[in-house]
Design an enzyme around this catalytic site. Structure first.
Site, PDB file in Angstrom:
ATOM      1  N   LYS A 117       0.837  -1.205   0.000  1.00  0.00           N
ATOM      2  CA  LYS A 117       0.000   0.000   0.000  1.00  0.00           C
ATOM      3  C   LYS A 117       0.877   1.263   0.000  1.00  0.00           C
ATOM      4  CE  LYS A 117      -1.354   2.356   3.398  1.00  0.00           C
ATOM      5  NZ  LYS A 117      -1.777   2.781   4.729  1.00  0.00           N
ATOM      6  N   ASP A 135      -6.198   1.302   1.008  1.00  0.00           N
ATOM      7  CA  ASP A 135      -6.208   1.472   2.464  1.00  0.00           C
ATOM      8  C   ASP A 135      -7.606   1.109   2.973  1.00  0.00           C
ATOM      9  OD1 ASP A 135      -7.867   3.552   1.820  1.00  0.00           O
ATOM     10  OD2 ASP A 135      -6.759   5.076   2.926  1.00  0.00           O
TER      11      ASP A 135
END
Ligand code: SF4
Length: 226
Positions: A117, A135
């Protein structure tokens, strides 16, 4: 609703969707992303100016006394661990890449504390590469809007979004989904009555079903006791 219609609606709602972590270069963004775990971007932005002023380069942060780093970031949670993490990151950048932030997924994720991420955020925001960082907001919104399945892992969500969204829109969509999830379609109390996606949203349908059940229960005649 088609994907491009969803993106158009989100763009109309959040024309200024952007990365809200303040930074001046890829290294600062990487540090800010690590610091943002389990806290808000607003909190991170309060501590990074002093941190970056004292330690403006990977080299400087790599050599800083740990207690001093802790002191700079004390106002955010988990500061002991986060101080170690950002120093580990700085040392990785110095030792593995001569003090220059790398640009590829493979290189970025080889750095301590940088997962997929974070790497996607850095690649997209700093290096202008198409990437979708999933996220908590992106995951929730994607699942509610049916772009991913409820039980999909974060990686599965990322892959589905990459398949369903035009590549040129990946980075923009990432910011749109974050803004939508952060300010409108929150985990608790989403603003459903004003949402343009009620006709197909899974969460909304589930809420409606629940409300109908409750109403039916209330309306049912109470049986007299024998
Ligand atoms: Fe989110 Fe509600 Fe809109 Fe669904 S209807 S996307 S839960 S705000």
């Amino acid at each position: 609703m088609k994907v491009d219609e969803i993106l158009a609606a989100l763009t109309a709602m959040f024309p200024d969707a952007h990365c809200e972590l303040n930074h001046r270069n890829p290294f600062e963004l990487a540090v800010a992303v690590v610091l943002s775990a389990q806290t808000t971007d607003v909190s991170v932005n309060k501590v990074t100016p002093r941190l970056f002023e004292k330690y403006p380069t990977p080299q400087a942060l790599a050599e800083a006394p740990l207690e001093d780093i802790e002191d700079c970031i004390r106002r955010i949670g988990l500061y002991h661990n986060k101080a170690k993490s950002i120093q580990g990151l700085a040392r990785g950048v110095v030792e593995q890449f001569g003090g220059v932030m790398p640009q590829t997924m493979e290189e970025l994720t080889s750095l301590p504390g940088v997962g997929r991420k974070s790497a996607n955020v850095i690649m997209s925001v700093c290096f202008g590469m198409p990437a979708i960082a999933v996220d908590t907001h992106v995951e929730r919104v994607s699942k509610r809007l049916g772009l991913a399945a409820p039980k999909d892992t974060v990686l599965e969500v990322e892959k589905k979004l990459m398949r369903k969204l035009p590549k040129a829109e990946w980075s923009h969509a990432h910011h749109l989904f974050i803004f939508f999830g952060r300010y409108f379609c929150k985990a608790k109390n989403p603003q459903c009555p004003d949402c343009p996606f009620t006709s197909f949203c899974r969460e909304y349908k589930a809420q409606q079903k629940q409300a109908e059940k409750l109403a039916a229960k209330k309306a049912a005649p109470v049986k007299a006791k024998a």
